[in-house]
Design a protein around this motif. Structure first.
Motif, PDB file in Angstrom:
ATOM      1  N   ALA A  69       0.838  -1.204   0.000  1.00  0.00           N
ATOM      2  CA  ALA A  69       0.000   0.000   0.000  1.00  0.00           C
ATOM      3  C   ALA A  69       0.874   1.255   0.000  1.00  0.00           C
ATOM      4  N   ARG A  70       1.983   1.217   0.774  1.00  0.00           N
ATOM      5  CA  ARG A  70       2.892   2.378   0.776  1.00  0.00           C
ATOM      6  C   ARG A  70       3.534   2.555  -0.589  1.00  0.00           C
ATOM      7  N   ASP A  72       2.076   1.803  -3.452  1.00  0.00           N
ATOM      8  CA  ASP A  72       1.019   2.398  -4.278  1.00  0.00           C
ATOM      9  C   ASP A  72       0.872   3.895  -4.017  1.00  0.00           C
ATOM     10  N   GLU A  73       1.097   4.299  -2.768  1.00  0.00           N
ATOM     11  CA  GLU A  73       0.939   5.706  -2.376  1.00  0.00           C
ATOM     12  C   GLU A  73       2.207   6.526  -2.570  1.00  0.00           C
ATOM     13  N   GLU A  75       4.936   6.165  -0.836  1.00  0.00           N
ATOM     14  CA  GLU A  75       5.542   6.408   0.474  1.00  0.00           C
ATOM     15  C   GLU A  75       6.456   5.283   0.937  1.00  0.00           C
ATOM     16  N   TYR A  76       6.639   4.273   0.098  1.00  0.00           N
ATOM     17  CA  TYR A  76       7.490   3.150   0.481  1.00  0.00           C
ATOM     18  C   TYR A  76       8.940   3.608   0.606  1.00  0.00           C
TER      19      TYR A  76
END
Length: 107
Positions: A69-70, A72-73, A75-76
């Motif tokens: 999810a990070r 995708d956003e 923010e990883y």
């Protein structure tokens, strides 16, 4: 430095491994048909270990889902506490970690 695409592939591969492991554990737990008390006691001890392994796999799976999810956003690779970039070596060791070394639990 690994690209986000490579990190995503690695996380998805690990996710697939964990899902397979969880399926195997569940199948093993369902397959027990002890005939006497001694066998049942032995199976219960083994079941406790299998439950612990399953819990560990499900926990890692949740961490991987959060890491995906990070990704995708966008923010990883950044610490969720301080926002600083997580060291590449740390991501190699713990690809689903949301924390830099400074903010890791127990640090």
């Amino acid at each position: 430095m690994k690209s986000d695409d490579i990190r995503r592939e690695e996380l998805q591969a690990r996710k697939a491994q964990l899902l397979g492991r969880i399926d195997q554990i569940e199948a093993e737990l369902e397959s027990h048909e002890a005939k006497d008390w001694e066998e049942m006691a032995t199976e219960r001890e083994g079941d406790e270990v299998l439950h612990d392994l399953g819990d560990s796999a499900r926990n890692e799976l949740r961490m991987i889902e959060a890491a995906l999810a990070r990704l995708d956003e966008g923010e990883y690779g950044y610490c969720v506490t301080c926002g600083e970039r997580i060291d590449e070596a740390r991501l190699d060791l713990l690809p689903a970690t949301p924390f830099c070394r400074k903010h890791a639990p127990g640090a």
